[in-house]
Scaffold this active site. Sequence first.
Site, PDB file in Angstrom:
ATOM      1  N   HIS A 119       0.842  -1.203   0.000  1.00  0.00           N
ATOM      2  CA  HIS A 119       0.000   0.000   0.000  1.00  0.00           C
ATOM      3  C   HIS A 119       0.876   1.251   0.000  1.00  0.00           C
ATOM      4  CE1 HIS A 119      -2.699   3.046   1.933  1.00  0.00           C
ATOM      5  NE2 HIS A 119      -3.522   2.535   1.037  1.00  0.00           N
ATOM      6  N   SER A 318      -9.589 -14.608  -0.310  1.00  0.00           N
ATOM      7  CA  SER A 318      -9.662 -13.191  -0.676  1.00  0.00           C
ATOM      8  C   SER A 318     -11.057 -12.811  -1.157  1.00  0.00           C
ATOM      9  CB  SER A 318      -8.638 -12.908  -1.779  1.00  0.00           C
ATOM     10  OG  SER A 318      -8.834 -11.602  -2.267  1.00  0.00           O
TER      11      SER A 318
HETATM   12  C1  LIG Z   1      -3.346  -3.039   2.219  1.00  0.00           C
HETATM   13  C2  LIG Z   1      -3.681  -1.703   2.805  1.00  0.00           C
HETATM   14  N1  LIG Z   1      -2.903  -1.204   3.765  1.00  0.00           N
HETATM   15  C3  LIG Z   1      -3.146  -0.014   4.340  1.00  0.00           C
HETATM   16  C4  LIG Z   1      -4.219   0.749   3.945  1.00  0.00           C
HETATM   17  C5  LIG Z   1      -4.418   2.095   4.571  1.00  0.00           C
HETATM   18  O1  LIG Z   1      -5.520   2.142   5.384  1.00  0.00           O
HETATM   19  P1  LIG Z   1      -6.178   3.558   5.745  1.00  0.00           P
HETATM   20  O2  LIG Z   1      -6.790   4.067   4.477  1.00  0.00           O
HETATM   21  O3  LIG Z   1      -7.160   3.206   6.804  1.00  0.00           O
HETATM   22  O4  LIG Z   1      -5.101   4.452   6.238  1.00  0.00           O
HETATM   23  C6  LIG Z   1      -5.067   0.271   2.942  1.00  0.00           C
HETATM   24  C7  LIG Z   1      -6.213   1.073   2.506  1.00  0.00           C
HETATM   25  O5  LIG Z   1      -6.879   0.787   1.553  1.00  0.00           O
HETATM   26  C8  LIG Z   1      -4.796  -0.984   2.354  1.00  0.00           C
HETATM   27  O6  LIG Z   1      -5.553  -1.489   1.375  1.00  0.00           O
END
Ligand SMILES: Cc1ncc(COP(=O)(O)O)c(C=O)c1O
Length: 382
Positions: A119, A318
């Site tokens: 992400h 998933s």
């Molecule tokens: C794999 C992953 N990690 C982290 C996040 C970040 O989360 P947030 O938007 O709550 O900060 C997301 C958000 O879509 C995500 O898909």
Amino acid sequence: MLNYADKNRLEIFKALCETNKYFNVGYPEDFDFDYSELKDFLDYSLNNCGDHEAYCNYILNTFQFEKEAVDWFIRLFKGDPKDIYGYVTHGGSEGNMWGLWIAREKYPDGLVYMSKDSHYSAAKNIRMLGMTSVIVDIDDRGVMVYDDLAAKLDTSKPAIIFATIGSTARGAVDNVTDILNVLKTSGVKDHYIHGDQALSGAILPFVEDPQPYSFEDGFDSLTVCITKGFGSPMPAAIALAKRENLENIACEVDYIKSNDLTVAGSRNGFTPLVAWYITKAMSMEAMKERVQYKLDLAQYVVDELKKNGVDAWRSKNSITVVAPRPSEAFIHKHKLAPFDNSIHIITTAHNSIASLDRLVYELLLDYDITSNSQHRLSGSGQ
Ligand SMILES: Cc1ncc(COP(=O)(O)O)c(C=O)c1O
């Protein structure tokens, strides 16, 4: 008091929210929640600044609920509250920042290894924390390529692994057992593993045959989203980490007469109530059924698309169905999140067979209209 025009604006905005509350198939937020029993607490200025285990001079905090909710999640991830600490964060990105911060304080010269499909909060946090990252290749399903990790490991420095447990685009899960094997055979001396479980942390603890997700599997810290997995009126996540590594981030704050182990100063005091409510109002059985419902919906979408010759797939455990990219008009209409030459449909709990049937029907029409023969499985009667 608001004037008439401003009241009217709010009415119009409320109508927009009502009409669109079940709109999303491109994002994993669940909307099947009802927290009406908590509504009264929006009348108070709740603030959870600092450590929920310590005394705080600010009385309108929800520490007692936060502690219970966090302990519940620690046990969900097979930890013991004696050894693991956690708190309710603003979201998954903050949870990732906290994990990386703890790792950096433990291993200041460590290198962060993360997959190409991590992400974007990983890269953002790494930049803010002044850390150095190494990008590891992914396979065609979005999973970290362990041979590439082995090839890129700098064994002279501690390895900080940012493992993605449910990638944003493809729902891919990096396997921590395989990662640990690579670390062991490489001879790297010290390592720290953070799990970005924003998405699949709310799936794997509830299925029969999960990929590794727990503290017993080797995670040092992890984050799981409340908003994505359970539903919440505002962003929230749980971040958990081993207590033994927290010493370096703790700070005594005279102003609030408390200890602080968190990223923020003032913290949302309402979302810990939401987290607590989830753990009290839903049984483990109900949670398992809910997850199974979402997984079944995802399989249904894959089957329907494949039956019609479309090259769609999902990974094990998933709820993210990956399909070829349709027209821009379709993407815009359904507010989808495109990536590479694909889109994904995320089957959240507020969806149903009926709502997904409509979507699949429109998607098939769109593929036909845009006559994208590359969407088709080979030999599918085109
Ligand atoms: C794999 C992953 N990690 C982290 C996040 C970040 O989360 P947030 O938007 O709550 O900060 C997301 C958000 O879509 C995500 O898909």
